[in-house]
Scaffold this motif. Structure first.
Motif, PDB file in Angstrom:
ATOM      1  N   UNK A 233       0.829  -1.197   0.000  1.00 57.86           N
ATOM      2  CA  UNK A 233       0.000   0.000   0.000  1.00 57.86           C
ATOM      3  C   UNK A 233       0.872   1.260   0.000  1.00 57.86           C
ATOM      4  N   UNK A 234       1.945   1.246   0.756  1.00 60.02           N
ATOM      5  CA  UNK A 234       2.852   2.394   0.803  1.00 60.02           C
ATOM      6  C   UNK A 234       3.496   2.616  -0.564  1.00 60.02           C
ATOM      7  N   UNK A 235       3.942   1.556  -1.219  1.00 55.39           N
ATOM      8  CA  UNK A 235       4.547   1.685  -2.544  1.00 55.39           C
ATOM      9  C   UNK A 235       3.539   2.189  -3.569  1.00 55.39           C
TER      10      UNK A 235
ATOM     11  N   UNK B 296       1.545   6.807  -6.816  1.00 54.07           N
ATOM     12  CA  UNK B 296       0.461   7.739  -7.145  1.00 54.07           C
ATOM     13  C   UNK B 296       0.877   9.178  -6.875  1.00 54.07           C
ATOM     14  N   UNK B 297       1.607   9.396  -5.791  1.00 55.71           N
ATOM     15  CA  UNK B 297       2.081  10.745  -5.475  1.00 55.71           C
ATOM     16  C   UNK B 297       3.073  11.223  -6.538  1.00 55.71           C
TER      17      UNK B 297
ATOM     18  N   UNK C  40       1.178  12.134  -9.657  1.00 55.26           N
ATOM     19  CA  UNK C  40       0.459  13.402  -9.490  1.00 55.26           C
ATOM     20  C   UNK C  40       1.408  14.587  -9.529  1.00 55.26           C
ATOM     21  N   UNK C  41       2.609  14.427  -8.984  1.00 51.83           N
ATOM     22  CA  UNK C  41       3.606  15.511  -9.048  1.00 51.83           C
ATOM     23  C   UNK C  41       3.997  15.794 -10.489  1.00 51.83           C
ATOM     24  N   UNK C  42       4.187  14.739 -11.280  1.00 50.32           N
ATOM     25  CA  UNK C  42       4.519  14.933 -12.696  1.00 50.32           C
ATOM     26  C   UNK C  42       3.395  15.654 -13.428  1.00 50.32           C
TER      27      UNK C  42
END
Length: 102
Positions: free
Chosen positions: A29-31, A36-37, A40-42
């Motif tokens: 889940x952390x990976x 996803x983060x 989203x940054x890209x």
């Protein structure tokens, strides 16, 4: 007594391992959240570049006559008084067979 303590510690260790690998906040889940983060940054960086370009274009349109003139010429086909408009039409060549020579 020693066996009971060892059994409790092993059970606790197993429970912690299960939580680590399969529960909420597990490695998977952390990976997935980190991926996803990053995605989203890209996307945010790409959209920021687009927004900056649009803001610069708006600023040019508000302050400069060159941008307005360029838009009027390209989008509306306008010309200045005294200018001559030339339309260049490329001739269309009929399809040639590769076996024939012109």
């Amino acid at each position: 007594m020693f066996r009971l303590i060892a059994l409790v510690l092993v059970a606790l260790l197993v429970l912690l391992q299960v939580k680590l690998w399969a529960g909420d906040g597990s490695w998977r889940q952390v990976e997935a959240l980190e991926a996803a983060v990053a995605q989203q940054r890209d996307e945010n960086a790409r959209l920021k570049l687009r927004n900056d370009a649009l803001a610069a274009e708006v600023d040019d349109l508000k302050t400069g006559d060159d941008a307005i003139e360029e838009r009027a010429r390209s989008e509306l086909g306008m010309i200045k008084p005294g200018e001559v408009f030339y339309r260049v039409v490329e001739p269309q060549h009929p399809a040639r067979d590769e076996g024939r020579r012109p």
